[in-house]
Design a protein around this motif. Structure first.
Motif, PDB file in Angstrom:
ATOM      1  N   ASP A 132       1.667  29.501 -11.556  1.00  0.00           N
ATOM      2  CA  ASP A 132       2.344  29.950 -12.772  1.00  0.00           C
ATOM      3  C   ASP A 132       2.059  28.986 -13.918  1.00  0.00           C
ATOM      4  O   ASP A 132       1.897  27.777 -13.703  1.00  0.00           O
ATOM      5  N   LEU A 133       2.035  29.496 -15.131  1.00  0.00           N
ATOM      6  CA  LEU A 133       1.854  28.677 -16.318  1.00  0.00           C
ATOM      7  C   LEU A 133       3.236  28.388 -16.900  1.00  0.00           C
ATOM      8  O   LEU A 133       3.920  29.296 -17.377  1.00  0.00           O
ATOM      9  N   VAL A 134       3.647  27.116 -16.829  1.00  0.00           N
ATOM     10  CA  VAL A 134       4.983  26.717 -17.267  1.00  0.00           C
ATOM     11  C   VAL A 134       4.888  26.013 -18.622  1.00  0.00           C
ATOM     12  O   VAL A 134       4.020  25.157 -18.824  1.00  0.00           O
ATOM     13  N   LEU A 135       5.778  26.374 -19.544  1.00  0.00           N
ATOM     14  CA  LEU A 135       5.800  25.770 -20.875  1.00  0.00           C
ATOM     15  C   LEU A 135       6.834  24.645 -20.902  1.00  0.00           C
ATOM     16  O   LEU A 135       7.996  24.852 -20.529  1.00  0.00           O
ATOM     17  N   ILE A 136       6.412  23.477 -21.339  1.00  0.00           N
ATOM     18  CA  ILE A 136       7.290  22.308 -21.384  1.00  0.00           C
ATOM     19  C   ILE A 136       7.416  21.861 -22.830  1.00  0.00           C
ATOM     20  O   ILE A 136       6.432  21.452 -23.455  1.00  0.00           O
ATOM     21  N   ARG A 137       8.627  21.934 -23.387  1.00  0.00           N
ATOM     22  CA  ARG A 137       8.855  21.520 -24.775  1.00  0.00           C
ATOM     23  C   ARG A 137       9.312  20.067 -24.821  1.00  0.00           C
ATOM     24  O   ARG A 137       9.694  19.474 -23.811  1.00  0.00           O
ATOM     25  N   SER A 138       9.279  19.507 -26.011  1.00  0.00           N
ATOM     26  CA  SER A 138       9.721  18.124 -26.203  1.00  0.00           C
ATOM     27  C   SER A 138      11.182  17.988 -25.781  1.00  0.00           C
ATOM     28  O   SER A 138      12.035  18.789 -26.173  1.00  0.00           O
ATOM     29  N   GLY A 139      11.463  16.971 -24.969  1.00  0.00           N
ATOM     30  CA  GLY A 139      12.820  16.741 -24.483  1.00  0.00           C
ATOM     31  C   GLY A 139      13.138  17.417 -23.170  1.00  0.00           C
ATOM     32  O   GLY A 139      14.212  17.185 -22.604  1.00  0.00           O
ATOM     33  N   ASP A 140      12.225  18.266 -22.660  1.00  0.00           N
ATOM     34  CA  ASP A 140      12.458  18.981 -21.400  1.00  0.00           C
ATOM     35  C   ASP A 140      12.118  18.117 -20.196  1.00  0.00           C
ATOM     36  O   ASP A 140      11.240  17.259 -20.256  1.00  0.00           O
ATOM     37  N   ARG A 141      12.823  18.374 -19.104  1.00  0.00           N
ATOM     38  CA  ARG A 141      12.424  17.839 -17.811  1.00  0.00           C
ATOM     39  C   ARG A 141      11.334  18.734 -17.230  1.00  0.00           C
ATOM     40  O   ARG A 141      11.416  19.963 -17.302  1.00  0.00           O
ATOM     41  N   ILE A 142      10.306  18.125 -16.651  1.00  0.00           N
ATOM     42  CA  ILE A 142       9.234  18.908 -16.040  1.00  0.00           C
ATOM     43  C   ILE A 142       9.725  19.402 -14.682  1.00  0.00           C
ATOM     44  O   ILE A 142      10.146  18.601 -13.846  1.00  0.00           O
ATOM     45  N   PRO A 143       9.683  20.722 -14.432  1.00  0.00           N
ATOM     46  CA  PRO A 143      10.310  21.272 -13.226  1.00  0.00           C
ATOM     47  C   PRO A 143       9.395  21.364 -12.006  1.00  0.00           C
ATOM     48  O   PRO A 143       9.853  21.640 -10.912  1.00  0.00           O
ATOM     49  N   ALA A 164      11.475   7.965 -13.267  1.00  0.00           N
ATOM     50  CA  ALA A 164      12.234   8.487 -12.135  1.00  0.00           C
ATOM     51  C   ALA A 164      11.385   8.650 -10.888  1.00  0.00           C
ATOM     52  O   ALA A 164      11.889   8.570  -9.765  1.00  0.00           O
ATOM     53  N   ILE A 165      10.085   8.844 -11.058  1.00  0.00           N
ATOM     54  CA  ILE A 165       9.203   9.075  -9.910  1.00  0.00           C
ATOM     55  C   ILE A 165       8.389   7.835  -9.572  1.00  0.00           C
ATOM     56  O   ILE A 165       8.315   7.414  -8.420  1.00  0.00           O
ATOM     57  N   THR A 166       7.766   7.232 -10.573  1.00  0.00           N
ATOM     58  CA  THR A 166       6.830   6.134 -10.318  1.00  0.00           C
ATOM     59  C   THR A 166       7.396   4.756 -10.601  1.00  0.00           C
ATOM     60  O   THR A 166       6.824   3.759 -10.190  1.00  0.00           O
ATOM     61  N   GLY A 167       8.512   4.678 -11.325  1.00  0.00           N
ATOM     62  CA  GLY A 167       9.063   3.383 -11.666  1.00  0.00           C
ATOM     63  C   GLY A 167       8.415   2.740 -12.886  1.00  0.00           C
ATOM     64  O   GLY A 167       8.777   1.634 -13.271  1.00  0.00           O
ATOM     65  N   GLU A 168       7.468   3.438 -13.532  1.00  0.00           N
ATOM     66  CA  GLU A 168       6.805   2.896 -14.722  1.00  0.00           C
ATOM     67  C   GLU A 168       7.810   2.808 -15.874  1.00  0.00           C
ATOM     68  O   GLU A 168       8.506   3.765 -16.173  1.00  0.00           O
ATOM     69  N   SER A 169       7.868   1.640 -16.510  1.00  0.00           N
ATOM     70  CA  SER A 169       8.851   1.445 -17.571  1.00  0.00           C
ATOM     71  C   SER A 169       8.416   2.093 -18.877  1.00  0.00           C
ATOM     72  O   SER A 169       9.257   2.460 -19.691  1.00  0.00           O
ATOM     73  N   MET A 170       7.114   2.222 -19.089  1.00  0.00           N
ATOM     74  CA  MET A 170       6.594   2.783 -20.329  1.00  0.00           C
ATOM     75  C   MET A 170       6.166   4.233 -20.115  1.00  0.00           C
ATOM     76  O   MET A 170       5.659   4.595 -19.053  1.00  0.00           O
ATOM     77  N   ALA A 171       6.377   5.036 -21.164  1.00  0.00           N
ATOM     78  CA  ALA A 171       5.918   6.421 -21.099  1.00  0.00           C
ATOM     79  C   ALA A 171       4.385   6.461 -21.095  1.00  0.00           C
ATOM     80  O   ALA A 171       3.731   5.576 -21.647  1.00  0.00           O
ATOM     81  N   VAL A 172       3.829   7.483 -20.455  1.00  0.00           N
ATOM     82  CA  VAL A 172       2.374   7.626 -20.382  1.00  0.00           C
ATOM     83  C   VAL A 172       1.961   8.909 -21.094  1.00  0.00           C
ATOM     84  O   VAL A 172       2.710   9.880 -21.134  1.00  0.00           O
ATOM     85  N   GLU A 173       0.762   8.898 -21.656  1.00  0.00           N
ATOM     86  CA  GLU A 173       0.261  10.070 -22.370  1.00  0.00           C
ATOM     87  C   GLU A 173      -0.415  11.010 -21.387  1.00  0.00           C
ATOM     88  O   GLU A 173      -1.182  10.576 -20.531  1.00  0.00           O
ATOM     89  N   ARG A 174      -0.115  12.269 -21.484  1.00  0.00           N
ATOM     90  CA  ARG A 174      -0.713  13.279 -20.610  1.00  0.00           C
ATOM     91  C   ARG A 174      -1.433  14.306 -21.461  1.00  0.00           C
ATOM     92  O   ARG A 174      -0.897  14.832 -22.435  1.00  0.00           O
ATOM     93  N   ALA A 188       4.328  18.936 -26.592  1.00  0.00           N
ATOM     94  CA  ALA A 188       4.487  20.201 -25.877  1.00  0.00           C
ATOM     95  C   ALA A 188       3.303  20.392 -24.934  1.00  0.00           C
ATOM     96  O   ALA A 188       2.174  20.034 -25.259  1.00  0.00           O
ATOM     97  N   LEU A 189       3.584  20.944 -23.760  1.00  0.00           N
ATOM     98  CA  LEU A 189       2.546  21.116 -22.736  1.00  0.00           C
ATOM     99  C   LEU A 189       2.602  22.514 -22.140  1.00  0.00           C
ATOM    100  O   LEU A 189       3.671  23.132 -22.062  1.00  0.00           O
ATOM    101  N   GLU A 190       1.428  22.979 -21.718  1.00  0.00           N
ATOM    102  CA  GLU A 190       1.333  24.131 -20.826  1.00  0.00           C
ATOM    103  C   GLU A 190       0.813  23.597 -19.500  1.00  0.00           C
ATOM    104  O   GLU A 190      -0.262  22.994 -19.450  1.00  0.00           O
ATOM    105  N   VAL A 191       1.582  23.785 -18.449  1.00  0.00           N
ATOM    106  CA  VAL A 191       1.267  23.187 -17.147  1.00  0.00           C
ATOM    107  C   VAL A 191       1.032  24.277 -16.113  1.00  0.00           C
ATOM    108  O   VAL A 191       1.863  25.190 -15.957  1.00  0.00           O
TER     109      VAL A 191
END
Length: 649
Positions: free
Chosen positions: A172-183, A199-209, A225-228
């Protein structure tokens, strides 16, 4: 008086904070608080407190203890203990509940209601404290299940539909908006975003995807915003696997714990025989009841699981997933650590490290030409070149034409003319002259493990790009730390000998096994074990699967990696952070020391209590207090492991 309103406001603020804290506590530990053991313990405790308030001398005078409140307190606690004892007998698990059941029943029969109540409450409180340690240790990962949104926006047949999470399917193509949790776990198809993966990796800094990158369920899209495209849903996601393995870790028991339980089976008949002997010898049934109370092995049995569960919780809070308690024991014994190279000590991906202009063009011009030509390439080397240009914020438009050449090269037409990129031999085959000096320089770099590609513009070589698999920045300090812990370090890789020795030299690893196949890695691990070493193998879980399974402890780099890593390794470093390894070794060693301390303490208390009970110095109530209070230092000694911090050097 002027300060009164301010004081009142502070008091009100404190009350609000207290209430909010209580609500958070209830929310976090709801399952623990609603557990039957907790409910019976609290009910018995409240009744005992009420009985003590109404009849305080009932604790020392059995005649005054024969009230309905003391009886209710004794029955509330004893009923649960009796039920647990019956369940244990049915399962042939002879635990401390059995002799305690005899003790409380005997105390009730002879009218020692307060003694029965105190014994029941204290035993149940010890069990409740153990459960609380377990709940606290697993709480950090259990709370991950609440990180997923209830509803998700899915794009199907050109329409955006809002569906419940359980209806999302793979692909499925899931739409992720700013501020959303990725499901879901998935791959970014379109868009760029800053993702907080703590929450998953313990990385303190945000990463660019960006398109092509992997994202995980439970992580937060901070900006963008992402399409995943969904690859895993539900329990198949990284989040689901974490929860499953934490549950398995808490259910499984280490060999040392099973040994203690096996010995605990002998305590029940021993306690009954000794109690009967003391009753026959002294004629005082209270002494026999006291013996049954203090002779229980609950504190000794409690010594091990609390330390193991606390250690697993500590590891989880620091970004390492330990599958079972036995791994903590095995990790504490490790004397040698064997590392895979690619993806473990190095990032496992090529990175552009050097740009050498070979003509009138500047370094920036050469990189821009190469990036435009490689922009549509799917090869890792091409992606590394494009990434280097993006890191420098160079404009990289699409090429007008793009062709993949046989031999891992590319040919592209851009505004400035034609660009050909590839290894020296490929350019020669395309009719482009490669100067002998350039050829020699490239050959020397290849000999020490670098990858060299040449850039030609309109038939002339204009630059040389040098790429290599770079070391993880923390690798050197980790090797140094392991050596300080007295750990032997070994590099085991399928890469060529020259590259392996260069990497080992930079890290200070003296023992190198290069150009080995997966089966040979297993043999190396077995040879180390035959020499008397307890081996931990650290790998990325692909070709390292057999070695991970053979080693005393298998450590996989990243839970988001391959299924092989998840199934064969006992430990997963969720953030691919090697600095977690020395912490795990130190944590495991301290956990085993804590277990030994707990056992010595509990045996000492048992010996003292039995010695005082035989001549009648200890009564049932004082014996119960001594016995159960002795569990508090044991639990506290184990619980401190949860807060054990990493020491970075």
């Amino acid at each position: 008086m002027a300060s009164s309103p301010s004081a009142l406001m502070r008091f009100q603020s404190a009350c609000v904070t207290c209430v909010q804290g209580g609500q958070r506590f209830v929310g976090r530990y709801r399952d623990f608080l609603l557990d039957p053991g907790t409910l019976f313990t609290l009910a018995s405790l409240v009744l005992l407190i009420a009985a003590t308030i109404v009849t305080p001398d009932g604790l020392i005078n059995s005649e005054h203890a024969r009230t309905w409140l003391y009886l209710a307190a004794a029955l509330a606690g004893s009923l649960y203990i009796w039920w647990s004892a019956i369940q244990g007998i049915r399962e042939r698990d002879f635990t401390a509940d059995i002799p305690v059941s005899f003790a409380t029943a005997a105390a009730l029969i002879i009218g020692q209601y307060s003694a029965a109540a105190v014994v029941a409450v204290l035993l149940l409180l010890g069990g409740m404290l153990e459960e609380f340690v377990s709940a606290r240790a697993g709480n950090a990962l259990d709370s991950l299940s609440k990180l997923l949104p209830d509803r998700v926006t899915v794009r199907r047949n050109g329409e955006d539909l809002v569906v419940v999470l359980s209806e999302v399917q793979s692909a499925d193509l899931v739409l992720i908006r700013s501020g959303d949790r990725i499901p879901v776990d998935g791959v970014v198809v379109q868009g760029t975003a800053s993702i907080n993966q703590a929450a998953i990796t313990g990385e303190s800094m945000a990463v660019e995807r960006r398109p092509g990158d992997t994202v995980y369920a439970g992580t937060l899209n901070e900006l963008g915003a992402l399409e995943v495209r969904t690859t895993k849903v539900g329990e198949e996601t990284t989040l689901g696997q974490i929860r499953r393995m934490v549950e398995e870790a808490q259910e499984q028991k280490a060999p040392i714990e099973r040994i203690l339980n096996r010995y605990a089976k002998f305590y029940t008949p021993a306690a009954l025989i000794l109690g009967a002997f003391v009753w026959w010898w002294s004629g005082d049934i209270l002494r026999a009841i006291t013996i049954l109370i203090v002779f229980c092995p609950c504190v000794m049995v409690l010594a091990t699981p609390t330390a193991l569960v606390a250690s697993i919780g500590n590891a989880a809070l620091h970004g390492s997933l330990v599958k079972k308690g036995a791994t903590i024991e095995a990790m504490a014994k490790v004397t040698a650590v064997a590392f895979d190279k690619t993806g473990t000590l190095t990032f496992g991906q090529p990175k552009l490290t050097t740009i050498q202009p070979l003509g009138i063009l500047t370094e920036t011009d050469v990189l821009r030409l190469a990036a435009i030509a490689e922009k549509l390439s799917e090869h890792p080397l091409g992606r590394a070149v494009v990434q280097a240009a993006m890191d420098r914020e160079l404009p990289v438009p699409d090429p007008q034409q793009f062709t993949v050449l046989p031999g891992l090269g590319v040919q592209a037409r851009i505004e400035d003319g034609e660009v050909v990129i590839g290894r020296p031999r490929l350019l020669s085959e395309q009719g482009i002259t490669v100067d002998p000096e350039i050829q020699a320089r490239a050959t020397n770099l290849v000999a020490v493990g670098r990858t060299v590609i040449l850039v030609a513009h309109n038939g002339q070589i204009v630059g040389m790009l040098v790429l290599e698999d770079t070391l993880r920045p923390q690798a050197s300090s980790v090797i140094m730390h392991l050596k300080k812990l007295g750990i032997r370090t070994i590099l085991v890789t399928g890469d060529n000998t020259v590259t392996a020795e260069r990497i080992a030299g930079e890290l200070g690893i003296s023992e190198v096994h290069a150009e080995v196949l997966p089966a040979q890695k297993v043999e190396i691990v077995k040879q180390l074990q035959a020499q008397g070493f307890d081996v931990a193998f650290v790998g990325d879980g692909v070709n390292d699967g057999p070695a991970l399974a053979t080693a005393n402890v298998g450590v996989a780099m990243g839970l988001g990696g391959t299924d092989v890593a998840i199934e064969t390794a006992e430990i997963a470093l969720l953030s691919d952070d090697l600095t977690k390894l020395p912490h795990l070794l130190s944590l495991s060693r301290q956990a085993m020391r804590a277990i030994k301390q707990n056992l010595i303490f509990s045996l000492s208390v048992l010996a003292i209590a039995v010695g005082l009970a035989i001549p009648g110095i200890l009564a049932p109530v004082t014996g119960a207090i001594l016995h159960e209070l002795s569990s508090i230092p044991v639990i506290a000694n184990s619980a401190r492991l949860i807060g054990l911090r990493e020491h970075h050097e």
